[in-house]
Design an enzyme around this catalytic site. Sequence first.
Site, PDB file in Angstrom:
ATOM      1  CG  HIS A  93      48.551  67.270  51.028  1.00 44.57           C
ATOM      2  ND1 HIS A  93      49.728  68.054  51.029  1.00 44.57           N
ATOM      3  CD2 HIS A  93      47.752  67.338  52.196  1.00 44.57           C
ATOM      4  CE1 HIS A  93      49.659  68.613  52.321  1.00 44.57           C
ATOM      5  NE2 HIS A  93      48.500  68.101  52.844  1.00 44.57           N
ATOM      6  CD  GLU A 150      45.239  70.392  53.700  1.00 41.43           C
ATOM      7  OE1 GLU A 150      44.989  70.019  54.683  1.00 41.43           O
ATOM      8  OE2 GLU A 150      46.147  70.008  53.070  1.00 41.43           O
TER       9      GLU A 150
HETATM   10  P1  PGA Z   1      48.981  70.592  59.530  1.00 46.96           P
HETATM   11  O1  PGA Z   1      48.694  69.770  58.079  1.00 46.96           O
HETATM   12  O2  PGA Z   1      47.514  70.095  60.468  1.00 46.96           O
HETATM   13  O3  PGA Z   1      50.242  69.973  60.057  1.00 46.96           O
HETATM   14  O4  PGA Z   1      49.097  72.274  59.127  1.00 46.96           O
HETATM   15  C1  PGA Z   1      47.518  69.689  57.430  1.00 46.96           C
HETATM   16  C2  PGA Z   1      47.792  69.115  55.983  1.00 46.96           C
HETATM   17  O5  PGA Z   1      48.641  69.354  55.495  1.00 46.96           O
HETATM   18  O6  PGA Z   1      46.852  68.084  55.555  1.00 46.96           O
END
Ligand code: PGA
Length: 226
Positions: A93, A150
């Site tokens: 992540h 992401e």
């Molecule tokens: P968010 O986070 O939905 O709060 O933008 C997504 C993530 O970091 O997995």
Amino acid sequence: MQYLVANFKSHKTSVEVAQWVEAMKGIEVPDDLDVIVCPPFPYAFQVFGMLQEFEVEFVVGTQDVSPFPLGAYTGEVAAEQIAEFADYAIVGHSERRKYFDEDHQQVANKVRELLHVSVQPIVCVDEPYMKQQLAAIDEDFYQDLIVAYEPLEAIGSGKPDTPEHATAVAEEIREVAGEVPVLYGGSVTPMNIGGFIEEEALSGFLVGGASLDASKWQEMIGTYRN
Ligand code: PGA
């Protein structure tokens, strides 16, 4: 198969986690949807037990895993320990890469550890490093990955990517990693998830902030039933 992943990050106490799971009692989960809850480590086993007790058809995932096997690695949780209760684990992540200096090789080692015990890795990647992040992982493992795209600027900002751009990135990921499921993550909410679901290139979502609220989470699962 579609995947909806709740990433609680470092939010919620044990009582709040329990209330969230209890609120899911009776929820209908479509057959082709895997709903994956990733609570903080200390609560993962508790969530595993509660889901069974309340007959909620979600599965447990973790937010991280040790890059090492069982052994003298203080503070780490090994894949073999996770495999007792989790079907999936998020790795790489962007918050781990940023705040804990996790590098591409460590992420690759985590993937190896997970696959060794048949826990499916959800590997997070972002532009512009995507190609290097994927290249660090042994190509033989690609077929067993889920990849989550992401974009950094979309995480927790309330400013999601566009479904069209997320689709273009999903296609780029598949050019490197083959026919892997690609999830999108970054400010997904009940309001905007519909636009992303329409994109066939996406196999689901990694949701942070909006997953913390039980009713928003139920609403997002509901979108799949419509
Ligand atoms: P968010 O986070 O939905 O709060 O933008 C997504 C993530 O970091 O997995």
